[in-house]
Design a protein around this motif. Structure first.
Motif, PDB file in Angstrom:
ATOM      1  N   LYS A   1       0.856  -1.181   0.000  1.00 54.34           N
ATOM      2  CA  LYS A   1       0.000   0.000   0.000  1.00 54.34           C
ATOM      3  C   LYS A   1       0.895   1.234   0.000  1.00 54.34           C
ATOM      4  N   LEU A   2       0.619   2.150  -0.891  1.00 56.39           N
ATOM      5  CA  LEU A   2       1.466   3.335  -1.037  1.00 56.39           C
ATOM      6  C   LEU A   2       0.686   4.605  -0.732  1.00 56.39           C
ATOM      7  N   SER A   3       1.417   5.582  -0.212  1.00 54.46           N
ATOM      8  CA  SER A   3       0.967   6.976  -0.240  1.00 54.46           C
ATOM      9  C   SER A   3       1.796   7.687  -1.284  1.00 54.46           C
ATOM     10  N   TYR A   4       1.189   8.631  -1.944  1.00 51.32           N
ATOM     11  CA  TYR A   4       1.971   9.342  -2.952  1.00 51.32           C
ATOM     12  C   TYR A   4       1.420  10.754  -3.142  1.00 51.32           C
ATOM     13  N   VAL A   5       2.307  11.603  -3.616  1.00 46.68           N
ATOM     14  CA  VAL A   5       1.950  12.941  -4.074  1.00 46.68           C
ATOM     15  C   VAL A   5       2.487  13.065  -5.495  1.00 46.68           C
ATOM     16  N   THR A   6       1.637  13.502  -6.381  1.00 46.64           N
ATOM     17  CA  THR A   6       2.079  13.680  -7.762  1.00 46.64           C
ATOM     18  C   THR A   6       1.719  15.073  -8.242  1.00 46.64           C
ATOM     19  N   PHE A 199      -4.405  -1.882  -0.969  1.00 48.37           N
ATOM     20  CA  PHE A 199      -3.353  -2.892  -1.023  1.00 48.37           C
ATOM     21  C   PHE A 199      -3.313  -3.506  -2.417  1.00 48.37           C
ATOM     22  N   PHE A 200      -2.113  -3.792  -2.873  1.00 45.53           N
ATOM     23  CA  PHE A 200      -1.988  -4.415  -4.192  1.00 45.53           C
ATOM     24  C   PHE A 200      -0.793  -5.343  -4.203  1.00 45.53           C
ATOM     25  N   GLU A 201      -0.822  -6.260  -5.128  1.00 48.71           N
ATOM     26  CA  GLU A 201       0.272  -7.206  -5.301  1.00 48.71           C
ATOM     27  C   GLU A 201       1.274  -6.677  -6.323  1.00 48.71           C
ATOM     28  N   LYS A 202       2.438  -7.265  -6.280  1.00 47.42           N
ATOM     29  CA  LYS A 202       3.517  -6.813  -7.150  1.00 47.42           C
ATOM     30  C   LYS A 202       3.182  -6.976  -8.627  1.00 47.42           C
ATOM     31  N   THR A 203       2.258  -7.874  -8.922  1.00 47.36           N
ATOM     32  CA  THR A 203       1.903  -8.123 -10.314  1.00 47.36           C
ATOM     33  C   THR A 203       0.657  -7.352 -10.747  1.00 47.36           C
ATOM     34  N   ASN A 204       0.126  -6.509  -9.862  1.00 42.94           N
ATOM     35  CA  ASN A 204      -1.143  -5.843 -10.177  1.00 42.94           C
ATOM     36  C   ASN A 204      -1.184  -4.449  -9.565  1.00 42.94           C
ATOM     37  N   TYR A 205      -0.425  -3.554 -10.166  1.00 37.65           N
ATOM     38  CA  TYR A 205      -0.355  -2.189  -9.656  1.00 37.65           C
ATOM     39  C   TYR A 205      -1.644  -1.421  -9.989  1.00 37.65           C
ATOM     40  N   VAL A 214       7.732   3.726 -10.446  1.00 38.86           N
ATOM     41  CA  VAL A 214       7.177   3.324  -9.153  1.00 38.86           C
ATOM     42  C   VAL A 214       7.471   1.854  -8.887  1.00 38.86           C
ATOM     43  N   GLU A 215       7.352   1.037  -9.908  1.00 43.23           N
ATOM     44  CA  GLU A 215       7.615  -0.397  -9.749  1.00 43.23           C
ATOM     45  C   GLU A 215       9.039  -0.655  -9.272  1.00 43.23           C
ATOM     46  N   ASN A 216       9.939   0.231  -9.663  1.00 41.06           N
ATOM     47  CA  ASN A 216      11.339   0.051  -9.274  1.00 41.06           C
ATOM     48  C   ASN A 216      11.570   0.247  -7.781  1.00 41.06           C
ATOM     49  N   VAL A 217      10.639   0.932  -7.098  1.00 40.39           N
ATOM     50  CA  VAL A 217      10.871   1.235  -5.680  1.00 40.39           C
ATOM     51  C   VAL A 217       9.775   0.723  -4.763  1.00 40.39           C
ATOM     52  N   ALA A 218       8.580   0.443  -5.273  1.00 41.85           N
ATOM     53  CA  ALA A 218       7.443   0.139  -4.394  1.00 41.85           C
ATOM     54  C   ALA A 218       7.691  -1.066  -3.499  1.00 41.85           C
ATOM     55  N   PHE A 219       8.350  -2.085  -3.992  1.00 45.11           N
ATOM     56  CA  PHE A 219       8.610  -3.275  -3.203  1.00 45.11           C
ATOM     57  C   PHE A 219      10.080  -3.404  -2.827  1.00 45.11           C
ATOM     58  N   SER A 220      10.816  -2.309  -2.973  1.00 49.50           N
ATOM     59  CA  SER A 220      12.239  -2.345  -2.624  1.00 49.50           C
ATOM     60  C   SER A 220      12.398  -2.399  -1.118  1.00 49.50           C
ATOM     61  N   SER A 221      13.427  -3.067  -0.685  1.00 47.19           N
ATOM     62  CA  SER A 221      13.677  -3.167   0.761  1.00 47.19           C
ATOM     63  C   SER A 221      13.939  -1.795   1.358  1.00 47.19           C
ATOM     64  N   GLU A 222      14.508  -0.894   0.562  1.00 45.34           N
ATOM     65  CA  GLU A 222      14.814   0.444   1.071  1.00 45.34           C
ATOM     66  C   GLU A 222      13.564   1.156   1.552  1.00 45.34           C
ATOM     67  N   LEU A 223      12.482   1.088   0.755  1.00 44.95           N
ATOM     68  CA  LEU A 223      11.251   1.760   1.158  1.00 44.95           C
ATOM     69  C   LEU A 223      10.433   0.922   2.134  1.00 44.95           C
ATOM     70  N   ILE A 240       5.952  14.424 -12.023  1.00 46.88           N
ATOM     71  CA  ILE A 240       6.818  13.789 -11.044  1.00 46.88           C
ATOM     72  C   ILE A 240       5.957  13.274  -9.891  1.00 46.88           C
ATOM     73  N   MET A 241       6.556  12.354  -9.084  1.00 47.39           N
ATOM     74  CA  MET A 241       5.816  11.709  -7.996  1.00 47.39           C
ATOM     75  C   MET A 241       6.790  11.368  -6.877  1.00 47.39           C
ATOM     76  N   VAL A 242       6.319  11.488  -5.651  1.00 52.84           N
ATOM     77  CA  VAL A 242       7.051  11.021  -4.482  1.00 52.84           C
ATOM     78  C   VAL A 242       6.160  10.008  -3.774  1.00 52.84           C
ATOM     79  N   THR A 243       6.706   8.858  -3.421  1.00 52.21           N
ATOM     80  CA  THR A 243       5.896   7.806  -2.791  1.00 52.21           C
ATOM     81  C   THR A 243       6.515   7.383  -1.459  1.00 52.21           C
ATOM     82  N   ARG A 244       5.709   6.695  -0.658  1.00 52.90           N
ATOM     83  CA  ARG A 244       6.211   6.002   0.519  1.00 52.90           C
ATOM     84  C   ARG A 244       5.298   4.819   0.807  1.00 52.90           C
ATOM     85  N   VAL A 245       5.881   3.748   1.328  1.00 54.61           N
ATOM     86  CA  VAL A 245       5.126   2.544   1.654  1.00 54.61           C
ATOM     87  C   VAL A 245       4.435   2.738   3.002  1.00 54.61           C
ATOM     88  N   ILE A 246       3.126   2.454   3.020  1.00 58.42           N
ATOM     89  CA  ILE A 246       2.410   2.557   4.297  1.00 58.42           C
ATOM     90  C   ILE A 246       1.793   1.215   4.715  1.00 58.42           C
TER      91      ILE A 246
END
Length: 246
Positions: A1-6, A199-205, A214-223, A240-246
């Motif tokens: 689940k992501l929060s984002y501002v675009t 909530f969404f799965e990695k295969t269904n954004y 977004v796919e490059n960072v949404a499930f990254s361990s860093e976030l 542009i967009m800024v996201t964070r995992v919630i």
């Protein structure tokens, strides 16, 4: 689940203002863009210098006198007297001409003719003496300001919005870094809402975040593990967009 501002340049257009004076000034500054090119077709008679320039001058003056007779047939005279044998075969026709293709004195004379049917006096170039006639003229046509005002207004608004958009990017990057566990500051700077996905799965954004960036960072361990904001993600040149995992 992501929060984002675009934010995109299109979001900023409503904040921009251009006056009619601004639009008119831009129109006048770029007037050639709203004008068709002048086209002029010419014919000429050439008397080459040869070995005896004084004789060529006398011949040129004689031919000029023939051309200047009322109802004179320029094409016939060109076919009979011009030493430019190629154009003489078609009555001296040189087709449509553009500046830069001929010598300065030739062009000055050709573009100085005002009306179809006008002919010049003797024009000297390195080739000899020319007599030039204007045979067709398509004048410059200018699109009136009123016809392009709205289109130009929108273009200037978009240009200003793009300027604001690029100016915001650095501020957004700083805010996302300085307040790394919240998008609140990013939202305040951009005046754009924080949006939460389901909530969404990695295969269904969800469509709203279905971008490779977004796919490059949404499930990254860093976030996922840090709960920190992403860097500014460049979705397109204007978004542009800024996201964070919630």
């Amino acid at each position: 689940k992501l929060s984002y501002v675009t934010i995109s340049a299109a979001d900023l257009i409503t904040n921009e203002v251009v006056t009619e004076e601004d639009v008119l000034a831009n129109y006048e500054e770029n007037l050639p863009a709203y004008q068709t090119l002048e086209e002029r077709r010419i014919s000429h008679i050439l008397i080459e210098f040869g070995d005896d320039e004084s004789a060529a001058t006398a011949t040129a003056e004689e031919v000029l006198a023939l051309v200047q007779v009322a109802e004179a047939d320029f094409a016939k005279i060109a076919s009979e007297r011009s030493t430019d044998t190629i154009s003489a075969e078609v009555g001296g026709d040189l087709d449509f001409i553009s500046r830069g293709d001929w010598s300065e004195s030739f062009e000055d004379a050709a573009f100085g003719l005002k009306e179809v049917g006008d002919s010049s006096g003797l024009v000297q170039t390195e080739f000899g003496y020319h007599i030039i006639k204007l045979t067709e003229l398509t004048p410059i046509i200018t699109t009136p300001f009123a016809e392009v005002q709205e289109e130009l207004t929108q273009r200037l608004l978009r240009d200003k919005a793009m300027g604001s958009f690029f100016g915001l990017q650095e501020q957004i990057a700083s805010a996302a870094f300085e307040q790394p566990d919240s998008l609140q500051r990013v939202s305040e700077i951009t005046n754009r809402p924080i949006i939460d996905t389901a909530f969404f799965e990695k295969t269904n954004y969800p469509a709203s975040v279905n971008y490779p960036q977004v796919e490059n960072v949404a499930f990254s361990s860093e976030l996922v593990e840090s709960g920190l904001n992403s860097d500014v993600l460049k979705i397109t040149d204007e978004k542009i967009m800024v996201t964070r995992v919630i």
